[in-house]
Design an enzyme around this catalytic site. Structure first.
Site, PDB file in Angstrom:
ATOM      1  N   LYS A  63      30.077  22.012  79.210  1.00 37.18           N
ATOM      2  CA  LYS A  63      30.042  23.338  79.847  1.00 37.18           C
ATOM      3  C   LYS A  63      31.412  24.022  79.788  1.00 37.18           C
ATOM      4  CE  LYS A  63      28.621  21.776  83.903  1.00 37.18           C
ATOM      5  NZ  LYS A  63      28.531  20.314  83.694  1.00 37.18           N
TER       6      LYS A  63
ATOM      7  N   ARG B 155      25.120  23.897  92.134  1.00 34.19           N
ATOM      8  CA  ARG B 155      24.714  22.510  91.933  1.00 34.19           C
ATOM      9  C   ARG B 155      23.665  22.081  92.964  1.00 34.19           C
ATOM     10  NH1 ARG B 155      30.087  20.812  89.398  1.00 34.19           N
ATOM     11  NH2 ARG B 155      29.769  18.771  88.498  1.00 34.19           N
TER      12      ARG B 155
ATOM     13  N   ARG C 115      37.123  11.319  77.576  1.00 33.91           N
ATOM     14  CA  ARG C 115      37.841  12.421  78.202  1.00 33.91           C
ATOM     15  C   ARG C 115      38.787  11.905  79.289  1.00 33.91           C
ATOM     16  NH1 ARG C 115      34.424  17.292  80.943  1.00 33.91           N
ATOM     17  NH2 ARG C 115      34.339  15.936  82.782  1.00 33.91           N
TER      18      ARG C 115
ATOM     19  N   ARG D 226      41.613  12.204  84.534  1.00 31.87           N
ATOM     20  CA  ARG D 226      40.711  12.465  85.665  1.00 31.87           C
ATOM     21  C   ARG D 226      40.105  11.152  86.139  1.00 31.87           C
ATOM     22  NH1 ARG D 226      36.434  17.343  84.852  1.00 31.87           N
ATOM     23  NH2 ARG D 226      35.353  16.148  86.479  1.00 31.87           N
TER      24      ARG D 226
ATOM     25  N   ARG E  96      27.729  10.458  89.733  1.00 32.10           N
ATOM     26  CA  ARG E  96      27.662  11.915  89.505  1.00 32.10           C
ATOM     27  C   ARG E  96      26.323  12.282  88.862  1.00 32.10           C
ATOM     28  NH1 ARG E  96      33.014  12.125  86.323  1.00 32.10           N
ATOM     29  NH2 ARG E  96      32.700  14.344  85.931  1.00 32.10           N
TER      30      ARG E  96
END
Ligand code: AMP
Length: 368
Positions: A192, A267, A306, A312, A324
Protein backbone atom coordinates in the site's frame (compact mmCIF):
# COMPACT_ATOMS: atom_id res chain seq x y z
CA UNK A 1 -18.29 21.25 -10.78
CA UNK A 2 -17.55 22.67 -14.23
CA UNK A 3 -14.70 22.01 -16.65
CA UNK A 4 -12.95 24.73 -18.68
CA UNK A 5 -10.27 23.41 -21.02
CA UNK A 6 -8.35 20.89 -18.89
CA UNK A 7 -9.28 22.17 -15.43
CA UNK A 8 -12.12 21.66 -12.98
CA UNK A 9 -13.71 24.52 -11.06
CA UNK A 10 -16.12 24.39 -8.15
CA UNK A 11 -18.72 26.96 -7.08
CA UNK A 12 -17.35 29.83 -5.00
CA UNK A 13 -19.69 32.85 -5.05
CA UNK A 14 -23.37 32.85 -5.97
CA UNK A 15 -25.11 35.36 -8.16
CA UNK A 16 -26.83 36.93 -5.17
CA UNK A 17 -23.56 37.35 -3.26
CA UNK A 18 -22.13 39.16 -6.27
CA UNK A 19 -25.23 41.34 -6.67
CA UNK A 20 -25.08 42.30 -2.98
CA UNK A 21 -21.41 43.23 -3.26
CA UNK A 22 -22.08 45.45 -6.28
CA UNK A 23 -24.97 47.17 -4.55
CA UNK A 24 -22.72 47.83 -1.57
CA UNK A 25 -20.09 49.52 -3.77
CA UNK A 26 -22.76 51.51 -5.63
CA UNK A 27 -24.20 52.79 -2.35
CA UNK A 28 -20.78 53.81 -1.04
CA UNK A 29 -19.86 55.59 -4.27
CA UNK A 30 -23.24 57.34 -4.31
CA UNK A 31 -22.64 58.79 -0.86
CA UNK A 32 -19.44 60.40 -2.14
CA UNK A 33 -20.37 61.26 -5.73
CA UNK A 34 -24.07 61.62 -6.36
CA UNK A 35 -23.75 65.39 -6.83
CA UNK A 36 -20.65 65.21 -9.02
CA UNK A 37 -21.30 63.28 -12.27
CA UNK A 38 -18.22 61.05 -12.07
CA UNK A 39 -16.75 59.17 -15.04
CA UNK A 40 -16.65 55.44 -14.40
CA UNK A 41 -13.85 53.78 -16.32
CA UNK A 42 -14.13 49.99 -16.71
CA UNK A 43 -11.01 47.93 -17.27
CA UNK A 44 -11.48 45.49 -20.12
CA UNK A 45 -11.94 42.66 -20.64
CA UNK A 46 -12.75 41.26 -17.23
CA UNK A 47 -14.80 44.16 -15.85
CA UNK A 48 -17.52 44.28 -18.52
CA UNK A 49 -20.12 42.43 -16.43
CA UNK A 50 -19.29 44.35 -13.30
CA UNK A 51 -19.55 47.69 -15.12
CA UNK A 52 -22.92 46.78 -16.57
CA UNK A 53 -24.44 45.66 -13.29
CA UNK A 54 -22.77 48.45 -11.35
CA UNK A 55 -24.32 51.11 -13.59
CA UNK A 56 -27.73 49.54 -13.15
CA UNK A 57 -27.22 49.73 -9.38
CA UNK A 58 -25.99 53.35 -9.52
CA UNK A 59 -28.99 55.61 -9.92
CA UNK A 60 -27.31 59.02 -10.23
CA UNK A 61 -25.80 61.17 -12.94
CA UNK A 62 -22.61 59.60 -14.37
CA UNK A 63 -20.64 58.85 -17.52
CA UNK A 64 -18.98 55.61 -18.54
CA UNK A 65 -15.92 54.72 -20.52
CA UNK A 66 -13.41 51.87 -20.84
CA UNK A 67 -9.70 51.28 -21.02
CA UNK A 68 -7.91 48.20 -22.18
CA UNK A 69 -4.27 47.62 -21.33
CA UNK A 70 -2.21 45.60 -23.75
CA UNK A 71 -1.78 42.04 -22.53
CA UNK A 72 1.92 42.76 -22.17
CA UNK A 73 0.93 45.31 -19.53
CA UNK A 74 4.30 46.87 -19.03
CA UNK A 75 5.79 50.28 -19.38
CA UNK A 76 7.63 51.00 -22.60
CA UNK A 77 11.17 52.29 -22.40
CA UNK A 78 9.72 55.79 -22.51
CA UNK A 79 7.58 55.10 -19.45
CA UNK A 80 4.27 54.99 -21.31
CA UNK A 81 1.71 52.32 -20.51
CA UNK A 82 0.80 50.34 -23.58
CA UNK A 83 -2.93 50.40 -24.14
CA UNK A 84 -5.25 48.81 -26.66
CA UNK A 85 -7.95 51.29 -25.75
CA UNK A 86 -7.04 54.69 -24.37
CA UNK A 87 -8.63 56.56 -21.48
CA UNK A 88 -11.39 58.99 -22.43
CA UNK A 89 -10.41 62.45 -23.65
CA UNK A 90 -11.38 65.63 -21.82
CA UNK A 91 -11.15 64.14 -18.35
CA UNK A 92 -9.32 67.15 -17.04
CA UNK A 93 -10.91 68.37 -13.84
CA UNK A 94 -13.27 65.38 -13.63
CA UNK A 95 -13.72 62.71 -10.98
CA UNK A 96 -12.60 59.36 -12.40
CA UNK A 97 -13.54 56.12 -10.72
CA UNK A 98 -11.86 53.00 -12.06
CA UNK A 99 -14.03 49.88 -12.07
CA UNK A 100 -11.90 46.74 -11.82
CA UNK A 101 -13.18 43.17 -11.67
CA UNK A 102 -10.33 41.96 -9.48
CA UNK A 103 -7.23 43.30 -7.80
CA UNK A 104 -4.62 40.77 -6.79
CA UNK A 105 -0.92 41.67 -6.98
CA UNK A 106 -1.72 45.27 -7.85
CA UNK A 107 0.28 45.20 -11.08
CA UNK A 108 -2.58 46.35 -13.28
CA UNK A 109 -3.52 49.01 -10.77
CA UNK A 110 0.01 50.35 -10.89
CA UNK A 111 -0.29 50.64 -14.69
CA UNK A 112 -3.61 52.43 -14.35
CA UNK A 113 -2.32 54.92 -11.83
CA UNK A 114 0.55 55.63 -14.20
CA UNK A 115 -1.80 55.93 -17.15
CA UNK A 116 -3.92 58.59 -15.43
CA UNK A 117 -1.10 60.33 -13.63
CA UNK A 118 -0.61 63.04 -16.26
CA UNK A 119 -4.24 63.64 -17.08
CA UNK A 120 -5.01 66.38 -14.56
CA UNK A 121 -8.11 64.67 -13.30
CA UNK A 122 -9.68 66.20 -10.23
CA UNK A 123 -9.88 62.90 -8.38
CA UNK A 124 -8.86 59.37 -9.15
CA UNK A 125 -10.54 56.57 -7.20
CA UNK A 126 -10.51 52.79 -7.52
CA UNK A 127 -13.39 50.37 -7.01
CA UNK A 128 -12.78 46.64 -7.29
CA UNK A 129 -15.43 43.96 -7.15
CA UNK A 130 -13.01 41.31 -5.89
CA UNK A 131 -9.92 41.96 -3.86
CA UNK A 132 -7.18 39.54 -2.81
CA UNK A 133 -5.89 41.36 0.24
CA UNK A 134 -3.38 38.56 1.01
CA UNK A 135 -1.37 39.11 -2.16
CA UNK A 136 -1.89 42.83 -2.79
CA UNK A 137 1.35 44.81 -2.61
CA UNK A 138 -0.44 47.72 -0.97
CA UNK A 139 1.11 50.51 -3.00
CA UNK A 140 -2.12 52.43 -3.73
CA UNK A 141 -5.28 52.65 -1.73
CA UNK A 142 -8.32 50.81 -3.01
CA UNK A 143 -11.26 53.03 -2.24
CA UNK A 144 -14.21 50.71 -2.70
CA UNK A 145 -14.11 46.92 -2.32
CA UNK A 146 -16.95 44.49 -3.07
CA UNK A 147 -15.69 41.19 -1.64
CA UNK A 148 -12.34 40.27 -0.16
CA UNK A 149 -11.34 36.83 -1.34
CA UNK A 150 -8.49 34.45 -0.47
CA UNK A 151 -5.72 33.83 -2.99
CA UNK A 152 -7.59 31.38 -5.22
CA UNK A 153 -7.76 31.23 -8.97
CA UNK A 154 -11.32 32.22 -9.89
CA UNK A 155 -13.38 32.35 -13.07
CA UNK A 156 -16.83 33.55 -14.05
CA UNK A 157 -18.63 36.89 -14.03
CA UNK A 158 -16.21 38.37 -16.54
CA UNK A 159 -13.13 36.50 -15.35
CA UNK A 160 -11.63 33.81 -17.57
CA UNK A 161 -9.40 30.82 -17.68
CA UNK A 162 -7.74 31.00 -21.11
CA UNK A 163 -10.72 33.05 -22.36
CA UNK A 164 -13.37 30.58 -21.19
CA UNK A 165 -15.79 31.14 -18.31
CA UNK A 166 -16.40 34.88 -18.69
CA UNK A 167 -20.10 34.33 -19.35
CA UNK A 168 -20.80 32.44 -16.10
CA UNK A 169 -23.23 34.23 -13.79
CA UNK A 170 -21.51 32.87 -10.69
CA UNK A 171 -17.86 32.74 -9.67
CA UNK A 172 -16.03 29.43 -9.53
CA UNK A 173 -12.69 28.49 -8.02
CA UNK A 174 -10.06 26.13 -9.32
CA UNK A 175 -10.39 22.63 -8.00
CA UNK A 176 -6.83 21.75 -9.01
CA UNK A 177 -8.11 18.51 -10.39
CA UNK A 178 -11.27 16.50 -10.31
CA UNK A 179 -11.22 15.37 -6.70
CA UNK A 180 -10.64 11.70 -5.95
CA UNK A 181 -10.29 10.10 -2.57
CA UNK A 182 -8.97 6.57 -2.44
CA UNK A 183 -8.64 3.97 0.27
CA UNK A 184 -5.81 1.52 -0.27
CA UNK A 185 -6.85 -1.69 1.32
CA UNK A 186 -4.82 -4.80 2.03
CA UNK A 187 -2.87 -6.73 4.62
CA UNK A 188 0.41 -5.48 6.03
CA UNK A 189 3.08 -5.92 3.35
CA UNK A 190 0.63 -5.82 0.44
CA UNK A 191 2.44 -2.75 -0.96
CA UNK A 192 0.00 0.00 0.00
CA UNK A 193 2.70 2.48 1.00
CA UNK A 194 4.84 1.76 -2.06
CA UNK A 195 1.94 2.17 -4.45
CA UNK A 196 0.65 5.28 -2.70
CA UNK A 197 3.98 7.00 -3.40
CA UNK A 198 3.47 6.51 -7.13
CA UNK A 199 -0.25 7.27 -7.19
CA UNK A 200 0.08 10.50 -5.23
CA UNK A 201 2.42 11.90 -7.90
CA UNK A 202 0.36 10.70 -10.80
CA UNK A 203 -2.96 12.00 -9.53
CA UNK A 204 -1.76 14.94 -7.43
CA UNK A 205 -3.11 13.52 -4.18
CA UNK A 206 -2.11 13.81 -0.56
CA UNK A 207 -0.97 10.49 0.95
CA UNK A 208 -1.94 9.82 4.55
CA UNK A 209 -0.53 6.68 6.15
CA UNK A 210 -1.73 6.30 9.72
CA UNK A 211 1.12 3.86 10.40
CA UNK A 212 3.63 6.51 9.26
CA UNK A 213 1.98 9.20 11.40
CA UNK A 214 2.15 6.92 14.45
CA UNK A 215 5.80 6.10 13.77
CA UNK A 216 6.59 9.80 13.36
CA UNK A 217 4.98 10.48 16.74
CA UNK A 218 6.87 7.64 18.39
CA UNK A 219 10.16 8.93 16.98
CA UNK A 220 9.42 12.41 18.33
CA UNK A 221 8.31 11.14 21.72
CA UNK A 222 4.90 12.81 21.63
CA UNK A 223 2.05 11.78 23.94
CA UNK A 224 0.30 10.25 20.97
CA UNK A 225 3.44 8.26 20.16
CA UNK A 226 3.77 7.00 23.71
CA UNK A 227 0.16 5.92 23.70
CA UNK A 228 0.38 4.13 20.35
CA UNK A 229 3.69 2.40 20.94
CA UNK A 230 2.56 -0.44 23.19
CA UNK A 231 -0.20 -1.42 20.77
CA UNK A 232 2.03 -1.24 17.75
CA UNK A 233 4.81 -3.23 19.40
CA UNK A 234 2.42 -6.09 19.93
CA UNK A 235 0.95 -5.79 16.45
CA UNK A 236 -2.44 -4.79 17.88
CA UNK A 237 -4.55 -2.00 16.50
CA UNK A 238 -4.39 1.34 18.26
CA UNK A 239 -7.83 2.22 19.75
CA UNK A 240 -10.30 3.73 17.29
CA UNK A 241 -10.84 6.99 19.12
CA UNK A 242 -7.15 7.83 19.09
CA UNK A 243 -6.70 6.88 15.47
CA UNK A 244 -9.81 8.66 14.23
CA UNK A 245 -8.86 11.92 15.95
CA UNK A 246 -5.41 11.71 14.50
CA UNK A 247 -6.72 11.07 11.00
CA UNK A 248 -9.09 14.03 11.27
CA UNK A 249 -6.16 16.28 12.19
CA UNK A 250 -4.20 15.07 9.19
CA UNK A 251 -7.08 15.80 6.81
CA UNK A 252 -7.63 19.23 8.39
CA UNK A 253 -3.96 20.07 7.90
CA UNK A 254 -4.44 19.84 4.14
CA UNK A 255 -7.42 22.00 3.18
CA UNK A 256 -6.03 22.64 -0.30
CA UNK A 257 -5.51 18.97 -1.20
CA UNK A 258 -7.24 17.91 -4.36
CA UNK A 259 -7.82 14.47 -2.90
CA UNK A 260 -6.36 11.91 -0.50
CA UNK A 261 -4.96 8.42 -0.53
CA UNK A 262 -5.79 6.78 2.77
CA UNK A 263 -3.27 4.05 3.50
CA UNK A 264 -3.79 1.90 6.57
CA UNK A 265 -7.06 3.64 7.40
CA UNK A 266 -9.84 2.67 7.91
CA UNK A 267 -9.05 -0.59 9.63
CA UNK A 268 -12.33 -1.07 11.54
CA UNK A 269 -16.00 -0.46 10.91
CA UNK A 270 -16.04 2.45 13.32
CA UNK A 271 -13.14 4.04 11.43
CA UNK A 272 -14.86 3.58 8.06
CA UNK A 273 -18.01 5.24 9.36
CA UNK A 274 -16.03 8.06 10.94
CA UNK A 275 -14.18 8.63 7.67
CA UNK A 276 -17.41 8.88 5.69
CA UNK A 277 -18.80 11.35 8.21
CA UNK A 278 -15.65 13.45 8.20
CA UNK A 279 -15.56 13.65 4.41
CA UNK A 280 -19.24 14.48 4.26
CA UNK A 281 -18.67 17.58 6.40
CA UNK A 282 -16.20 18.71 3.76
CA UNK A 283 -18.40 17.89 0.78
CA UNK A 284 -16.08 15.07 -0.12
CA UNK A 285 -16.46 11.30 -0.34
CA UNK A 286 -14.51 8.11 -0.89
CA UNK A 287 -14.55 7.35 -4.59
CA UNK A 288 -12.98 3.93 -4.40
CA UNK A 289 -11.45 1.40 -2.09
CA UNK A 290 -8.83 -0.67 -3.85
CA UNK A 291 -7.53 -3.84 -2.29
CA UNK A 292 -4.08 -5.22 -3.05
CA UNK A 293 -4.38 -8.99 -2.82
CA UNK A 294 -1.55 -11.36 -1.93
CA UNK A 295 -1.07 -14.68 -0.08
CA UNK A 296 -0.10 -14.64 3.59
CA UNK A 297 3.06 -16.65 2.99
CA UNK A 298 4.30 -14.18 0.34
CA UNK A 299 3.49 -11.29 2.64
CA UNK A 300 5.31 -12.79 5.62
CA UNK A 301 8.47 -13.14 3.53
CA UNK A 302 8.14 -9.55 2.26
CA UNK A 303 7.64 -8.18 5.77
CA UNK A 304 10.59 -10.07 7.23
CA UNK A 305 12.76 -8.70 4.42
CA UNK A 306 11.44 -5.19 4.99
CA UNK A 307 12.08 -5.55 8.73
CA UNK A 308 15.79 -6.22 8.07
CA UNK A 309 16.11 -2.96 6.14
CA UNK A 310 13.74 -0.65 8.04
CA UNK A 311 14.38 -1.92 11.54
CA UNK A 312 10.64 -1.87 12.22
CA UNK A 313 10.23 -4.19 15.20
CA UNK A 314 6.74 -5.24 14.15
CA UNK A 315 8.20 -6.53 10.86
CA UNK A 316 10.94 -8.64 12.43
CA UNK A 317 9.01 -11.19 14.39
CA UNK A 318 6.79 -13.73 12.69
CA UNK A 319 4.48 -14.01 15.70
CA UNK A 320 3.81 -10.26 15.62
CA UNK A 321 3.21 -10.38 11.89
CA UNK A 322 0.70 -13.19 12.32
CA UNK A 323 -1.02 -11.20 15.04
CA UNK A 324 -1.37 -8.27 12.62
CA UNK A 325 -2.91 -10.62 10.06
CA UNK A 326 -5.26 -11.86 12.75
CA UNK A 327 -6.28 -8.26 13.56
CA UNK A 328 -6.78 -7.70 9.84
CA UNK A 329 -8.94 -10.79 9.35
CA UNK A 330 -11.12 -10.01 12.35
CA UNK A 331 -11.48 -6.24 12.18
CA UNK A 332 -10.44 -4.98 8.76
CA UNK A 333 -11.50 -7.67 6.29
CA UNK A 334 -15.22 -7.08 7.04
CA UNK A 335 -14.84 -3.57 5.57
CA UNK A 336 -14.92 -5.21 2.16
CA UNK A 337 -18.66 -5.66 2.68
CA UNK A 338 -19.04 -2.07 3.87
CA UNK A 339 -17.53 -0.71 0.66
CA UNK A 340 -19.06 -3.35 -1.58
CA UNK A 341 -22.50 -2.28 -0.36
CA UNK A 342 -21.66 1.23 -1.61
CA UNK A 343 -20.39 -0.12 -4.95
CA UNK A 344 -16.90 1.16 -4.24
CA UNK A 345 -14.85 -1.96 -3.70
CA UNK A 346 -12.24 -2.97 -6.26
CA UNK A 347 -9.41 -5.44 -6.00
CA UNK A 348 -6.21 -5.99 -7.92
CA UNK A 349 -3.43 -8.53 -7.62
CA UNK A 350 -0.59 -7.23 -5.49
CA UNK A 351 1.84 -9.82 -6.87
CA UNK A 352 4.31 -8.81 -9.58
CA UNK A 353 6.58 -5.93 -10.49
CA UNK A 354 5.89 -2.62 -8.74
CA UNK A 355 5.15 -0.72 -11.97
CA UNK A 356 2.83 -3.47 -13.19
CA UNK A 357 0.83 -3.16 -9.98
CA UNK A 358 0.76 0.65 -10.35
CA UNK A 359 -0.71 0.12 -13.81
CA UNK A 360 -3.39 -2.19 -12.46
CA UNK A 361 -4.36 0.43 -9.89
CA UNK A 362 -4.27 3.20 -12.51
CA UNK A 363 -6.71 1.28 -14.65
CA UNK A 364 -9.24 1.22 -11.82
CA UNK A 365 -8.70 4.92 -11.03
CA UNK A 366 -8.99 6.11 -14.64
CA UNK A 367 -12.42 4.53 -14.83
CA UNK A 368 -13.78 6.35 -11.77
P1 AMP B 1 1.06 0.04 9.17
O1 AMP B 1 2.27 0.88 8.93
O2 AMP B 1 -0.12 0.52 8.38
O3 AMP B 1 1.33 -1.40 8.95
O4 AMP B 1 0.65 0.24 10.69
C1 AMP B 1 1.52 -0.15 11.74
C2 AMP B 1 0.77 -0.21 13.06
O5 AMP B 1 0.22 1.08 13.35
C3 AMP B 1 -0.42 -1.14 13.07
O6 AMP B 1 -0.05 -2.47 13.32
C4 AMP B 1 -1.25 -0.53 14.21
O7 AMP B 1 -0.70 -0.85 15.46
C5 AMP B 1 -1.05 0.96 13.98
N1 AMP B 1 -2.08 1.47 13.08
C6 AMP B 1 -1.89 2.01 11.85
N2 AMP B 1 -3.05 2.40 11.29
C7 AMP B 1 -4.01 2.08 12.18
C8 AMP B 1 -5.42 2.19 12.20
N3 AMP B 1 -6.09 2.71 11.16
N4 AMP B 1 -6.09 1.78 13.29
C9 AMP B 1 -5.44 1.27 14.34
N5 AMP B 1 -4.13 1.10 14.38
C10 AMP B 1 -3.40 1.50 13.33
Amino acid sequence: MIKLHDKYFKPFLTESQITAAIQKIANEVAVDYKEKTPIFVGVLNGAFMFVSDFLKAYAYSCEVSFVKLSSYQGLTSTGIVETLLDPPENIEGRSVIILEDIIDSGRTLQQLVHLFSNSNVKEFKVASLFYKSEVYNGEYSIDYVGIEIPDRFIVGYGLDYKELGRNLKEVYQLNQKHMINLVLFGKPGAGKGTQAEFLKEKYNLKHISTGDVFRYNIKNGTDLGKLAKSYMDRGDLVPDEVTINMLRDEVDKNPEASGFIFDGFPRTNAQAEALDKLLETKNMKINATIALEADDEVLIQRLLERGKVSGRSDDQDEAKIRNRFEEYNQKTAPLKDYYEAQGKFHSVSGIGAIDEITMRLGKVIEEL
